[in-house]
Design an enzyme around this catalytic site. Sequence first.
Site, PDB file in Angstrom:
ATOM      1  N   VAL A  92      13.192  22.891 -61.195  1.00 10.49           N
ATOM      2  CA  VAL A  92      12.970  23.228 -59.946  1.00 10.49           C
ATOM      3  C   VAL A  92      11.996  24.273 -59.842  1.00 10.49           C
ATOM      4  O   VAL A  92      12.238  25.556 -60.452  1.00 10.49           O
ATOM      5  CB  VAL A  92      14.202  24.004 -59.202  1.00 10.49           C
ATOM      6  N   CYS A  93      10.663  23.985 -59.177  1.00 12.04           N
ATOM      7  CA  CYS A  93       9.831  24.851 -59.114  1.00 12.04           C
ATOM      8  C   CYS A  93       9.861  25.929 -58.059  1.00 12.04           C
ATOM      9  O   CYS A  93       9.360  25.379 -56.882  1.00 12.04           O
ATOM     10  CB  CYS A  93       8.396  24.192 -59.230  1.00 12.04           C
ATOM     11  N   LEU A  94      10.109  27.209 -58.179  1.00 14.86           N
ATOM     12  CA  LEU A  94      10.194  28.061 -57.350  1.00 14.86           C
ATOM     13  C   LEU A  94       9.624  29.441 -57.594  1.00 14.86           C
ATOM     14  O   LEU A  94      10.339  29.983 -58.888  1.00 14.86           O
ATOM     15  CB  LEU A  94      11.742  28.212 -56.556  1.00 14.86           C
TER      16      LEU A  94
END
Length: 449
Positions: A92-94
Site C-alpha cells: 500500500v503506497c501511502l
Amino acid sequence: MADQSIIRITKEIGELQKSSDLSLAVAFRDRDVRSVKALIIGPHETPYEFGFFEFAVKFNKDYPRKSPSVTGTTTNSGRCRFNPNIYASGKVCLSILGTWRGERGEEWSAAQGLESILLSIQSLMSANPYENEPGFEDANESHDKKNQKEYIAKIRHETLRISVIQRLEEYLGLSGGCLPTASSAEQEEYGVEADDDIEIDDASVPWEPFKDLCKRRFLWYYDSYLESIAKAKEEVKDGQPFARMPFEGASNSMDGKFNYTELEKRIKRIKAALDAEVEKWASDWASPKMKDATVAVNLTRQFEQIKESFKRSDVPHSVELVNGNPFVWNLTYFGRPMTNLDGGMFRIKLNFSPRFPEEQPRIKFLTPVFHHRIAADGTPCYFPNSSRREDVKQHIEAIIEALEEEQPPYDPRTLVHPEAHKLYWGTPEQRKIYNRQLRRSVQRSMEDF
C-alpha cells in the site's frame, strides 16, 4: 514503551469497533494485539462500491512513534492490482506509511492512528482511481479519458468478482458453482433443477473475523450488485479483455476478461446459499443435543422476557416462537400513530444461528413494505449496539428505530433498496412519490393480515 504501545493499540481498536462508521471494521486475536485484520467497504458511486477489501496491519514495538506496516490481502492471491497505490503484492503506497514520498506534513506522526490509516486507504478508492498514479493526476488527453473509462470498468468487474463473489463463495463453502439445498421456489428463481447435485463443502477455513459481517452486508447490497451488473452489461461485452493501463506491469496489473453473465449467476447462487443457511439454522433445533444447548436456553429465556415486556408496555407489538423453535421468532409490529406507518401491521421473522451471538440474527420482513431501509426481499438495514450483540431486545429496538426514524442523516452506506433510496433522497416531488408508495404498502399490510 512496549506496554504503552499495546495500550494505545488496544484503545484505537476499541474505538473503531464502537464506531458508527459502517465502512470500517477491525479485529484481532487476543493472543496478538499487534496483528490486526481490517476491512474497508468500498465507497458509494465508485468502481469499488460495496466491495469487501481486507488488509493486514502489523504494529511494531515503536508504535506510535513509527507507523505500522499495512498489506492488502484482497488481491486474488497476488494476481490483482486494485489501485495504482494498492499493488498486486499487497503493498500500500501511502506517505503516512512511509511507502511513498509525500509533501512536507504528509508523513507519519504519533497523532495519527489506525483509523486515519484506514480512512487514507479508503480515500484511494475514488471515483477515478486512474488519477492516483503519479503523472496522471491531470490526464485530459483523449487517450487518457479512454483509459480512465476502461480502468474504472475493469475495477468494477473485479470488485464484484474477487472482493464480493469469491469471498462469499469461500465463506459459504461453495465449490464449482454448486448451490446449497434450496426450496422449490428458490430453485425456480435461481434456475436450479430439483435433481441437481447441490452441496456445500464444509472444509475448514482460516480465521475469518468478518465472515458474518460480510454475509449480512451482502444481503443489504444484493440489489445494488444486481443493478450494477445490469448497467455494466450494457457497456461491455462478455469475453471482452481488460485494457492494460500504461502504469501496469506484467506482475503488477489487473488482467482478465469481462463476464457479467457468469457473475450474475454466481451472485444469485450466493443469495440462495444464504437463504438455505437460515433454513438450516431453524432445522438444527430438531437435534436433541441442540434443544439443551446454552444458546437455545438463552434464546428461550430472552423470548419469555421480551414477550412479557411487550404485554406490560403501551405498544401493541408482540413476539411468538415459530413451532416452539427458539431459533425462529415472529415479531408483529404495529405502525406508530401519526406517522406514514400508522395503521400498518407487519410480520417480521428473526432467525438465530446456533452460534449466536457470534453470528448475528438474520431478519426479514414477511410483510412487504416500501421503505428506504428495507431491501426488496425484506432484509432491514439496522444498527444493533455492538457492545450488546447478545441482547435480542436491542436488536428489535434497533429495527423499529430504523423503520420509524423521521429525519435520518443521509448515508449512502444504507442503500439497501435502490428505488426507494433514490426517491427518499431525491427531489421534493420524488419524496412525495416515496411517501405515497410507503402508505400503499402500509394499507396493503392490513389487507394481508
